[in-house]
Design a protein around this motif. Structure first.
Motif, PDB file in Angstrom:
ATOM      1  N   VAL A  38       9.227   2.604   6.659  1.00  0.00           N
ATOM      2  CA  VAL A  38       8.375   2.103   6.873  1.00  0.00           C
ATOM      3  C   VAL A  38       7.706   3.406   7.572  1.00  0.00           C
ATOM      4  O   VAL A  38       6.161   3.852   7.137  1.00  0.00           O
ATOM      5  N   ALA A  39       8.171   3.900   8.499  1.00  0.00           N
ATOM      6  CA  ALA A  39       7.384   5.316   9.634  1.00  0.00           C
ATOM      7  C   ALA A  39       7.204   5.847   8.528  1.00  0.00           C
ATOM      8  O   ALA A  39       6.135   6.950   8.630  1.00  0.00           O
ATOM      9  N   LEU A  40       7.925   6.472   7.145  1.00  0.00           N
ATOM     10  CA  LEU A  40       7.970   7.729   6.609  1.00  0.00           C
ATOM     11  C   LEU A  40       6.740   7.201   5.817  1.00  0.00           C
ATOM     12  O   LEU A  40       5.965   8.376   5.201  1.00  0.00           O
ATOM     13  N   ALA A  41       6.531   6.359   5.227  1.00  0.00           N
ATOM     14  CA  ALA A  41       5.514   5.246   4.079  1.00  0.00           C
ATOM     15  C   ALA A  41       3.867   5.670   5.296  1.00  0.00           C
ATOM     16  O   ALA A  41       2.866   5.918   4.501  1.00  0.00           O
ATOM     17  N   LEU A  42       4.117   6.129   6.585  1.00  0.00           N
ATOM     18  CA  LEU A  42       2.688   4.999   7.177  1.00  0.00           C
ATOM     19  C   LEU A  42       2.588   6.687   7.289  1.00  0.00           C
ATOM     20  O   LEU A  42       1.507   7.252   8.454  1.00  0.00           O
ATOM     21  N   GLY A  43       3.415   7.962   7.123  1.00  0.00           N
ATOM     22  CA  GLY A  43       3.388   9.308   7.499  1.00  0.00           C
ATOM     23  C   GLY A  43       3.865  10.032   7.905  1.00  0.00           C
ATOM     24  O   GLY A  43       3.403  11.548   8.954  1.00  0.00           O
ATOM     25  N   GLU A  44       4.744   9.685   8.872  1.00  0.00           N
ATOM     26  CA  GLU A  44       5.020  10.521  10.703  1.00  0.00           C
ATOM     27  C   GLU A  44       6.167  11.500   9.834  1.00  0.00           C
ATOM     28  O   GLU A  44       6.626  10.901   8.426  1.00  0.00           O
ATOM     29  N   GLY A  45       6.679  11.781  11.014  1.00  0.00           N
ATOM     30  CA  GLY A  45       8.081  12.462  10.764  1.00  0.00           C
ATOM     31  C   GLY A  45       7.154  14.098  10.482  1.00  0.00           C
ATOM     32  O   GLY A  45       8.064  14.709  10.024  1.00  0.00           O
ATOM     33  N   SER A  91       0.689  -1.361   0.017  1.00  0.00           N
ATOM     34  CA  SER A  91      -0.101   0.145   0.138  1.00  0.00           C
ATOM     35  C   SER A  91       0.427   1.347   0.261  1.00  0.00           C
ATOM     36  O   SER A  91       0.736   2.425  -0.227  1.00  0.00           O
ATOM     37  N   ALA A  92       2.277   1.572   0.039  1.00  0.00           N
ATOM     38  CA  ALA A  92       2.949   2.483   0.535  1.00  0.00           C
ATOM     39  C   ALA A  92       4.966   1.906   0.828  1.00  0.00           C
ATOM     40  O   ALA A  92       4.360   0.964   0.829  1.00  0.00           O
ATOM     41  N   ILE A  93       5.101   2.836   0.505  1.00  0.00           N
ATOM     42  CA  ILE A  93       6.846   2.429  -0.025  1.00  0.00           C
ATOM     43  C   ILE A  93       7.349   3.347   0.418  1.00  0.00           C
ATOM     44  O   ILE A  93       7.300   4.921   0.157  1.00  0.00           O
ATOM     45  N   GLY A  94       8.198   3.405   1.602  1.00  0.00           N
ATOM     46  CA  GLY A  94       9.399   4.801   2.137  1.00  0.00           C
ATOM     47  C   GLY A  94      10.978   3.753   1.773  1.00  0.00           C
ATOM     48  O   GLY A  94      11.290   3.351   1.862  1.00  0.00           O
ATOM     49  N   VAL A  95      11.822   5.320   1.561  1.00  0.00           N
ATOM     50  CA  VAL A  95      12.784   4.542   0.380  1.00  0.00           C
ATOM     51  C   VAL A  95      13.438   5.770   1.437  1.00  0.00           C
ATOM     52  O   VAL A  95      13.447   6.841   1.864  1.00  0.00           O
ATOM     53  N   VAL A  96      14.821   5.954   1.539  1.00  0.00           N
ATOM     54  CA  VAL A  96      15.492   5.958   2.948  1.00  0.00           C
ATOM     55  C   VAL A  96      16.743   5.883   2.253  1.00  0.00           C
ATOM     56  O   VAL A  96      17.427   5.149   1.696  1.00  0.00           O
ATOM     57  N   SER A  97      18.030   7.243   2.298  1.00  0.00           N
ATOM     58  CA  SER A  97      18.951   7.695   1.795  1.00  0.00           C
ATOM     59  C   SER A  97      20.281   8.149   2.515  1.00  0.00           C
ATOM     60  O   SER A  97      19.909   9.352   3.738  1.00  0.00           O
ATOM     61  N   PRO A  98      21.400   7.591   2.524  1.00  0.00           N
ATOM     62  CA  PRO A  98      21.973   9.357   3.443  1.00  0.00           C
ATOM     63  C   PRO A  98      22.099  10.365   2.615  1.00  0.00           C
ATOM     64  O   PRO A  98      21.436  10.402   1.396  1.00  0.00           O
TER      65      PRO A  98
END
Length: 296
Positions: A289-296, A63-70
């Motif tokens: 995952v937290a970003l994809a859930l709309g946190e932050g 349902s959603a994708i969160g991607v992080v990077s330096p």
């Protein structure tokens, strides 16, 4: 989003890529890891990671994708991320969206995302203000106030790796340097230890050697003295309730954390609680995952 839906998290790191499928509670259902192979460039990392992500997600409803990077992830480039050739030219969100059409994609900085995971599910829960300190290949911090990230005017708040080390330090960002990171980050420590001991040594191996090897011990003590000074200054500036320490160097927590606690107790007017992060290895992945859930 229903209870059967899953979130796909992707954590692009300097040495590895972590992939995971999680439910809404931050419980990872499946994970996979790949070597970054940084010297081969950015394109191959993303291509391999997206292929592995598609394989991992096969048969699941994403349902959603969160991607992080330096670095600071912008729509058309990534700033402050020089460790993988070509990484700063990536359109990361666009590339992921092309591989997963019609699935919302959220991108962000790895250390800041890890802070969200610790605040939502880990050892920063209930702390305000809270600080997440990431000690791994690089050095970075993230500050949360009432559960919201302090990003800064340019998304660069907490980039401690660029801290100057002395008043005489003239080699800073403009010259391509990240002074503190090069001195006490995992990669920098490994480089210094390799030169000192005449053979390849990682930062983790250095901490282990320091228990018996005099020169290794001296290098570790000097690095911890310098690092703890910067952590104390961070605590003085933001007066946090709690600091959680995560990243690869936390594997040496028995040496690292006492040195930081001692400096905080001696130097900070109101010393914060210092704790190991709950997610010492999967923090950035769960942060995605937290970003994809709309946190932050």
């Amino acid at each position: 989003m229903t209870s059967d839906d899953l979130i796909l998290g992707i954590d692009f790191g300097g040495t590895k890529v972590a992939l995971g499928l999680s439910d809404r509670t931050g419980s990872l259902r499946a994970t996979r890891r790949l070597d970054t192979d940084a010297e081969a460039g950015a394109e191959q990392v993303v291509t391999r990671a997206l292929a592995a992500a598609a394989d991992l997600a096969e048969g699941s409803r994403i349902s959603a994708i969160g991607v992080v990077s330096p670095g600071i992830v912008l729509p058309d480039r990534i700033l402050l991320a020089p460790n993988v050739p070509g990484w700063e030219e990536l359109h990361l969100a666009e590339l992921v969206s092309a591989a997963f059409p019609d699935v919302p994609v959220t991108v962000g900085t790895d250390a800041k995302a890890a802070a969200l995971a610790e605040w939502k599910w880990g050892t920063l829960a209930g702390a305000d203000p809270a600080v997440f300190l990431s000690l791994g290949t690089g050095i970075a911090a993230a500050v949360l106030v009432r559960g919201r990230l302090l990003t800064g005017a340019n998304g660069a708040a907490g980039e401690l790796g660029y801290n100057l080390r002395t008043p005489q330090d003239t080699e800073g960002f403009k010259s391509g340097a990240a002074p503190l990171e090069e001195a006490v980050g995992g990669r920098g420590l490994g480089t210094r230890a390799t030169a000192l001991l005449g053979r390849p040594v990682t930062a983790g191996e250095l901490f282990a050697l320091a228990r018996e090897h005099a020169e290794a011990k001296e290098l570790v003590i000097a690095a911890l003295d310098e690092l703890s000074m910067h952590v104390a200054n961070l605590a003085i500036a933001f007066d946090p309730t709690r600091i959680a320490v995560g990243g690869g160097l936390v594997r040496s927590a028995d040496v690292l954390l006492p040195a930081l606690r001692e400096r905080l107790a001696a130097a900070v007017p109101f010393p914060p609680e210092l704790v190991p992060a709950r997610f010492d290895q999967d923090g950035a992945l769960l942060g995605a995952v937290a970003l994809a859930l709309g946190e932050g």
